[in-house]
Design a protein around this motif. Structure first.
Motif, PDB file in Angstrom:
ATOM      1  N   ASP B  76      -7.173   8.676 -33.552  1.00 24.98           N
ATOM      2  CA  ASP B  76      -8.236   7.809 -34.068  1.00 24.98           C
ATOM      3  C   ASP B  76      -9.395   8.671 -34.583  1.00 24.98           C
ATOM      4  N   SER B  83     -11.408   0.104 -35.071  1.00 28.15           N
ATOM      5  CA  SER B  83     -10.221   0.955 -34.902  1.00 28.15           C
ATOM      6  C   SER B  83      -9.609   0.753 -33.520  1.00 28.15           C
ATOM      7  N   TYR B  86      -7.650  -2.352 -33.522  1.00 28.08           N
ATOM      8  CA  TYR B  86      -6.347  -2.164 -34.166  1.00 28.08           C
ATOM      9  C   TYR B  86      -5.352  -1.540 -33.170  1.00 28.08           C
ATOM     10  N   THR B  87      -5.827  -0.576 -32.432  1.00 31.47           N
ATOM     11  CA  THR B  87      -4.962   0.076 -31.435  1.00 31.47           C
ATOM     12  C   THR B  87      -4.531  -0.913 -30.352  1.00 31.47           C
ATOM     13  N   ILE B 121       0.064   6.768 -34.643  1.00 32.35           N
ATOM     14  CA  ILE B 121      -0.714   6.031 -35.650  1.00 32.35           C
ATOM     15  C   ILE B 121      -1.983   6.816 -35.938  1.00 32.35           C
ATOM     16  N   GLU B 122      -2.203   7.043 -37.229  1.00 31.96           N
ATOM     17  CA  GLU B 122      -3.399   7.791 -37.602  1.00 31.96           C
ATOM     18  C   GLU B 122      -4.374   6.842 -38.310  1.00 31.96           C
ATOM     19  N   ILE B 123      -5.554   6.739 -37.714  1.00 27.07           N
ATOM     20  CA  ILE B 123      -6.585   5.885 -38.331  1.00 27.07           C
ATOM     21  C   ILE B 123      -7.611   6.805 -38.991  1.00 27.07           C
ATOM     22  N   PHE B 127     -12.714   3.936 -41.342  1.00 27.47           N
ATOM     23  CA  PHE B 127     -11.798   2.811 -41.347  1.00 27.47           C
ATOM     24  C   PHE B 127     -12.566   1.485 -41.284  1.00 27.47           C
ATOM     25  N   ILE B 139      -3.500   3.421 -43.495  1.00 25.67           N
ATOM     26  CA  ILE B 139      -3.264   3.859 -42.114  1.00 25.67           C
ATOM     27  C   ILE B 139      -1.958   4.631 -42.084  1.00 25.67           C
ATOM     28  N   HIS B 162       0.994  -5.023 -37.932  1.00 29.97           N
ATOM     29  CA  HIS B 162      -0.054  -4.820 -38.915  1.00 29.97           C
ATOM     30  C   HIS B 162      -0.402  -6.157 -39.593  1.00 29.97           C
TER      31      HIS B 162
END
Lengths: 455, 388
Positions: B76, B83, B86-87, B121-123, B127, B139, B162
């Motif tokens: 993150d 963010s 989202y996680t 997962i890369e934010i 974001f 993302i 998503h």
């Protein structure tokens, strides 16, 4: 009849041959089993194919039976070409084929009756007719009491009879037997040939073709010794002994205790390596390591090699296993032996508890458990009372006459030598004379064998 | 040599007895014998029944297509409430288990290689700000692709998650929504899907193997000579040997169906009699396959391995067990379309899960009905009536 007593050629027979082979060749990869064989087999006869293993007898018979595809040449049987599927289908109900390998075409887990019914249904006589024939065949072969026994648990002799019954269930015109007596004891072998004889009398039109490897069945020498010599240091126990014993003969070694009889016998069984000379059993040189020959010889020594801690049954079982009898056959064989040698009542007793005469019969039963073709008996009657000795000899004579077992026996009772077909008198390691007891008596002009020897 | 007895007449020349091409008595003679032998061989009999029950448990529980409890971690670079929200969408799902956050790319690489995580997962930085302004945002989702099928499933989950997250944020604005409902197996449970598929596999493997063994055993023991030297025809022999194993296979079918319904709790929603009829045809086909394989085998060991390979390869790969037959191409598709397992699988799934009746499944019966005589005919052609 015993099979091997006539010529092959069936001269003077006008009937058309039942089987005709013209230039038949058969090969398996690079091995040539049959090489341009031409042969007529006359009908209505019993014809033998005799020879050792691997000479193509089985190939030839399977071709005639239609069980194997013809590669080259022409095979005719029952008036037609066996290469033609039409002809094969037409005549297969008239041919009976008992393939090589005892009971190989039988089903081990099926009972005697189930096997017979299976074959009966394939050939199609109706139920009532089938039952009649099965009753007939099993009665004449003595299989009647064993109808419910699984084929795998039959003795080899009975298995062979069952195979024959299965082959005969459809009243064939051509009976093909491939080594039917291989692996079968002499008594069953003899009964088998008698049975074939009876069947042929009842069905005179039937042709029989038999293959056998039993060259020695044809006649011959069971034991041959040439120049056997045994020295222990300076002492010569056996000195240049030679003799021959014929198949089915009772050959006796009467005489005093220390004259080399036991040593000679031990050399014949391979227990002692002779210092000089050679010995042959069934044409094979005696070799202590040759299990095949040993399997055909039963040996009983003065000292009755019984195990004291084992019961009568266990002693028999142990020896049956030592000779690698097939496990399922052992119980049946032990029951047979116990009946024959009168041991049924004492089957679970320890040998030490038995009177000497019974112990002696047990020793003989042990020596005979693997159905050897030859018995070597070293002083088996020592220390046994005269009544038991007489009973023992009755069994021995029965074995020799009915089972064609060759018996080589030593004894120090001169009167026992009279039961022998021939005797050799030994003294101080040398054979003095060999002949029939009667001839010896006459030669010496003596009143009895005992007198002849003493004189 | 064997001496001739007294002068004997030649065998009577009889007219050859008429031989029928097919005699049921000869066939049943073989069947009866085979059944007796089987009954007296308790080991073979128990294995035949027990094996399929054991294998049913192994395959029913073992082949699970469910992808659950996936480990994942987040890199993150934004560190905002958005963010983290989202996680949370992922970590709160039953499919994912969150691992400690990723610190940098090197850490991501190392942990994925070690198998510690199967999804990263890369934010990106900014974001939350970009979303608020309505600017396009990307993302990154890194999926362990070592097992493609599993990776596909993971991708599906990620995309689904998503979409769910987006729709949660933009509910008011979305004019059209896709609502997915899975029918027949609403919870997408593997067991319910697998058990009706395992039954066709087991009803192929063991009956084919036993039938092949029964013929090869005769070759090994030598009793095959009774086919060569008696009036038995090839068809009588084959059908005679086949029948007891069809009966055994049908008993197996009943047992497996009973276990499926009781122990596994898989509902049998359609017509049992349709399933049973399909099973009967299928057992004929399976045992005929065993007979066919036996024509090429001479030893029992070879027969066991040969049957296992020849039946299981197409059954597992081309019959629609895991991938639908319609997705196959080339030779695989042809095998899939003619292989009997394909069609019994359709019947089994149809009856168990889709409450189908005979009328709905008649299309699957036709190929089975064709397969039986074709296979039997091939066996007759390949079996030899003579040695050598």
């Amino acid at each position: 009849m015993s099979p091997p007593d006539g010529p092959v050629a069936m001269a003077g027979r006008d009937a058309a041959p039942v089987v005709r082979l013209t230039g038949v060749s058969q090969r398996y990869r690079k091995t040539i089993a049959l090489d341009a064989v031409s042969l007529d087999i006359p009908s209505g006869c019993m014809v033998g194919l005799i020879g050792p293993d691997g000479v193509g007898k089985s190939s030839l018979l399977s071709l005639v039976a239609g069980a194997r595809a013809v590669q080259a040449g022409k095979v005719e049987a029952l008036g037609g070409d066996m290469a033609e599927p039409e002809h094969r289908r037409a005549v297969c109900t008239r041919i009976a084929y008992m393939p090589q390998g005892l009971g190989r075409n039988l089903y081990a887990t099926l009972s005697v009756a189930e096997n017979l019914h299976f074959f009966g249904r394939l050939f199609g006589p109706g139920r009532a007719e089938r039952q009649r024939r099965i009753a007939d065949l099993t009665e004449s072969t003595g299989l009647g009491p064993f109808l419910d026994r699984p084929a795998g648990k039959l003795s080899s002799g009975m298995k062979q009879k069952l195979g024959l019954c299965c082959a005969l269930i459809h009243d064939p015109d051509l009976l093909i037997l491939d080594e039917p007596t291989t692996g079968v004891d002499p008594l069953s072998r003899r009964q088998f040939w008698e049975l074939i004889d009876r069947i042929r009398q009842a069905r005179p039109g039937m042709s029989v073709v038999v293959a056998t490897a039993y060259m020695d069945e044809a006649a011959g020498v069971a034991i041959e010794a040439q120049g056997l010599t045994m020295r222990f240091g300076d002492f010569t126990a056996v000195d240049d002994v030679s003799f021959r014993i014929e198949w089915g003969e009772i050959f006796g070694f009467p005489g005093s205790n220390v004259c080399g009889k036991s040593t000679t016998m031990k050399m014949l069984t391979g227990l002692l390596q002779p210092t000089e000379g050679q010995a042959w059993l069934f044409g094979h040189e005696v070799d202590a390591n040759d299990l095949e020959t040993r399997r055909r010889v039963g040996y009983m020594s003065q000292a009755f090699s019984l195990y004291r801690e084992l019961t009568v049954r266990q002693n028999l079982e142990l020896h049956a296993r030592l000779f690698q009898m097939p496990e399922p056959e052992i119980p049946g064989r032990i029951a047979e032996s116990a009946a024959r040698f009168g041991l049924e009542d004492v089957i679970d007793t320890l040998p030490a508890a038995l009177p000497l005469g019974q112990r002696q019969r047990l020793s003989l039963a042990v020596a005979m458990i693997h159905q050897p073709a030859m018995l070597i008996l070293d002083e088996p009657t020592s220390g046994v009372d005269p009544v038991a000795r007489a009973g023992f000899w009755r069994i021995m004579i029965d074995l020799a006459r009915h089972d064609r077992v060759t018996i080589f026996i030593s004894t120090h009772f001169m009167n026992e030598a009279e039961h022998c077909d021939r005797i050799s008198l030994m003294h101080a390691g040398r054979v003095l004379v060999s002949d029939t007891p009667q001839a010896l008596v006459e030669q010496r002009g003596a009143a009895s064998l005992e007198d002849a020897f003493v004189g | 040599m064997l001496g001739p007895a007294a002068a004997l007449p030649a065998p009577q020349e009889e007219a050859p007895r008429r031989q029928r091409f097919f005699d049921p008595r000869r066939m049943f003679s073989y069947s009866r014998r085979e059944a007796l032998e089987l009954r007296r061989d308790p080991i073979r009999l128990t294995l035949a029944v027990l094996d399929s029950v054991i294998l049913m448990f192994v395959m029913g529980y073992g082949i699970s297509m469910d992808v659950e409890d996936l480990t994942f971690a987040v890199l993150d670079r934004d560190q905002t409430t958005t963010s983290r929200d989202y996680t949370l969408e992922h970590s709160g799902s039953r499919y994912f288990i969150e691992q400690p956050p990723i610190t940098d790319y090197a850490d991501l690489d190392r942990r994925m290689r070690a198998g510690e995580i199967s999804l990263a997962i890369e934010i990106p930085p900014g974001f939350a700000r970009d979303i608020a302004r309505g600017r396009p945002v990307q993302i990154g989702a890194w999926i362990d692709g070592a097992m493609p099928a599993r990776a596909e499933t993971v991708r599906g989950y990620v995309q689904g998650m998503h979409a769910l997250w987006l729709s949660g944020r933009t509910k008011a604005r979305a004019p059209v929504n896709i609502e997915t409902r899975f029918r027949y197996n609403p919870d997408l449970e593997s067991l319910v899907a697998m058990v009706p598929a395992v039954i066709p596999i087991l009803l192929l493997l063991l009956p084919a193997m036993l039938t092949a063994l029964s013929v090869v055993r005769e070759k090994e023991l030598g009793s095959i000579v009774n086919l060569y030297a008696t009036p038995t025809t090839k068809l009588e022999f084959l059908l005679g040997k086949q029948l007891p194993y069809v009966v055994l296979a049908m008993l197996n079918f009943l047992l497996l169906t009973l276990i499926a319904v009781t122990l596994f709790g898989v509902p049998l929603t359609g017509s049992f009699w349709t399933l049973a009829l399909g099973a009967l045809f299928y057992c004929f086909a399976a045992t005929a396959m065993g007979l066919l394989i036996s024509s090429f085998m001479r030893s029992q060991i070879a027969a066991i391995f040969g049957t296992a390979i020849v039946t299981m390869m197409p059954a597992l790969q081309f019959s629609g067990l895991l991938d639908p037959v319609s997705s196959l191409e080339g030779a695989g598709a042809v095998v899939g379309q003619v292989f009997p397992t394909t069609h019994f699988l359709t019947i089994s799934r149809g009856v168990f899960s889709k409450a189908l009746q005979f009328g709905d499944l008649s299309g699957a019966f036709i190929p089975l009905l064709i397969a039986v005589p074709v296979l039997t005919g091939l066996c007759v052609l390949l079996l030899k009536k003579q040695d050598g």
